[in-house]
Design a protein around this motif. Structure first.
Motif, mmCIF file in Angstrom:
data_model
loop_
_atom_site.group_PDB
_atom_site.id
_atom_site.type_symbol
_atom_site.label_atom_id
_atom_site.label_comp_id
_atom_site.label_asym_id
_atom_site.label_seq_id
_atom_site.Cartn_x
_atom_site.Cartn_y
_atom_site.Cartn_z
ATOM 1 N N ARG A 161 72.628 -24.877 70.641
ATOM 2 C CA ARG A 161 72.672 -25.171 71.863
ATOM 3 C C ARG A 161 72.857 -24.639 72.443
ATOM 4 N NH1 ARG A 161 75.336 -31.137 71.751
ATOM 5 N NH2 ARG A 161 73.828 -32.222 70.271
ATOM 6 N N GLU A 162 72.241 -24.058 74.207
ATOM 7 C CA GLU A 162 71.955 -22.637 74.698
ATOM 8 C C GLU A 162 73.326 -22.871 75.165
ATOM 9 O OE1 GLU A 162 70.380 -21.295 79.140
ATOM 10 O OE2 GLU A 162 69.195 -23.593 78.413
ATOM 11 N N LEU A 166 77.168 -21.540 67.231
ATOM 12 C CA LEU A 166 77.242 -22.453 66.197
ATOM 13 C C LEU A 166 76.029 -23.823 66.250
ATOM 14 C CD1 LEU A 166 81.412 -22.368 65.900
ATOM 15 C CD2 LEU A 166 79.190 -21.120 64.917
ATOM 16 N N LEU A 167 75.526 -23.787 64.782
ATOM 17 C CA LEU A 167 74.901 -25.481 64.882
ATOM 18 C C LEU A 167 76.036 -26.357 65.030
ATOM 19 C CD1 LEU A 167 72.931 -22.849 62.071
ATOM 20 C CD2 LEU A 167 72.105 -24.168 63.728
ATOM 21 N N ARG A 168 75.003 -27.776 65.086
ATOM 22 C CA ARG A 168 75.132 -28.834 65.355
ATOM 23 C C ARG A 168 74.997 -29.929 64.323
ATOM 24 N NH1 ARG A 168 77.955 -30.476 70.641
ATOM 25 N NH2 ARG A 168 78.252 -28.893 71.685
#
Length: 419
Positions: A161-162, A166-168
């Motif tokens: 996210r902006e 890290l990736l969610r």
């Protein structure tokens, strides 16, 4: 819990049950004979001292037996790849049927996509993480193009996210929920090379397969670092290199995993060679192709013995120590490293790797505000070998096989003076 002193670091080393492993590796030294502070096992692992002996054995047998070494060598070459299978399966959490050592990483990914990327006119897209290692991106783009699809339209990126690094997992779930009818394949790095984030492989498999998508994992930065439990995860396939955390030498062979559920499907499209033909009739030369079950059914050529000897030297060490013990030390080592970095009171430095040890391997990615590669150069001049990634990240991997708590302490002390 931790203390920022040299005495404390040395005490941790005295209490470390794996500290003796360091002496079993060649540690590069400076011109004065002092050990380098080596933190790039995530790019090239150090050489085990026993590797030379393992390779020399095969050189001696080649000299002694010539072609008969395939059967008469101390470790016969004909089935040599099988000597690696059980140990490698233990490292990645697989059944022996599901694993083979062969080729190199990107070659294996392409061979696997021949079988598991079967696009249609409407279900053809591929999902990767936005900051995937470049070779993965190039590989899937070339597969899209080979099948006649536009690479911009066919490639979907799972992005942070902006304002985040890290990736969610919930963002991947939304992508697949929204576009799953058009997605044929998820090809995700199990540990992201840039941030060091260890992703939930089992959850990724569940998300993809719920929409009838194939799921593959690149474990280049995972094998020998984390415990991916590939069989239990349910992913369709995976591939990894062995020259990073598995300490097998530059450009050495790679590993491949195909889940047991595909082991006996002879109808899967694949490229063929004589080494994935039924070993019982392989040397009858005139038999129609009869593919072997399991991961060996993707092996095309006879094994390169000298490279495999180096892999075997390393795997024997892993077999003796076990991934559970290595992971326990890794979590403690990175925990101490993280603590020391967080003691640096400059306001210009932060760790972008997850703070939860269960969500990372042994790599910490340190972001330094307004830094450039000159900082990495200064570290190198101080005999600290790290890895620079643009625009402002130093990747450091204290490897539990050969790095010490004192290594970590000394590295951070030097970094403080440079900042």
């Amino acid at each position: 819990m931790y203390k920022p002193t040299l005495d404390y670091a040395q005490q941790l080393d005295k209490e470390d049950n794996l500290a003796h492993l360091r002496a079993q590796f060649h540690i590069p030294k400076d011109t004065k004979g002092n050990d380098w502070l080596y933190f790039t096992g995530n790019s090239l692992g150090l050489q085990p001292k026993q590797t030379q002996q393992y390779i020399q054995q095969e050189l001696d047998d080649w000299a002694k037996y010539g072609v008969e070494g395939h059967f008469e060598a101390r470790n016969p070459w004909m089935p040599y790849h099988e000597f690696l299978t059980n140990s490698m399966a233990n490292i990645v959490g697989a059944k022996p049927l599901e694993v083979v050592v062969m080729n190199t990483l990107t070659t294996n990914l392409h061979l696997l996509m021949v079988s598991f990327y079967q696009p249609t006119k409407t279900k053809y897209k591929i999902v990767i993480e936005s900051d995937a290692f470049p070779s993965d991106r190039y590989a899937v783009q070339s597969q899209l193009k080979f099948h006649g699809f536009d690479t911009e339209e066919g490639l979907i990126e799972w992005k942070p996210r902006e304002g985040e690094e890290l990736l969610r997992i919930e963002d991947l779930e939304k992508i697949v929920d929204d576009q799953g009818d058009e997605i044929a394949l998820l090809l995700i790095g199990g540990v992201n090379y840039y941030t060091g984030q260890y992703l939930d492989i089992k959850r990724i498999a569940e998300i993809g397969q719920a929409k009838n998508c194939m799921v593959g994992i690149d474990l280049a930065h995972g094998a020998g670092n984390i415990s991916p439990e590939l069989h239990d995860s349910g992913v369709d396939f995976a591939a990894w290199c062995t020259y990073k955390y598995l300490n097998s030498g530059p450009g050495s062979l790679a590993g491949l995993f195909v889940h047991e559920k595909h082991a006996h499907n002879k109808e899967l499209p694949r490229f063929a060679g004589w080494w994935n033909h039924n070993k019982e009739t392989r040397f009858n030369m005139r038999q129609p192709f009869d593919v072997m079950p399991g991961a060996e059914g993707w092996q095309l050529s006879n094994p390169p013995i000298l490279s495999m000897a180096a892999i075997r030297a390393s795997l024997d060490m892993f077999e003796e120590v076990g991934m559970e013990a290595l992971r326990a030390k890794s979590e403690k080592l990175t925990g101490y490293f993280e603590y020391l970095i967080n003691q640096i009171d400059t306001g210009s430095i932060k760790i972008i790797t997850p703070s939860n040890p269960k969500e990372r391997g042994c790599q910490l990615s340190i972001q330094v505000k307004n830094a450039d590669k000159s900082l990495h150069k200064k570290l190198t001049e101080n005999n600290i070998i790290t890895d620079w990634r643009e625009p402002d990240v130093i990747r450091c991997a204290p490897v539990p096989m050969y790095n010490s708590f004192e290594d970590v302490y000394r590295m951070v002390e030097i970094l403080k003076t440079l900042l």
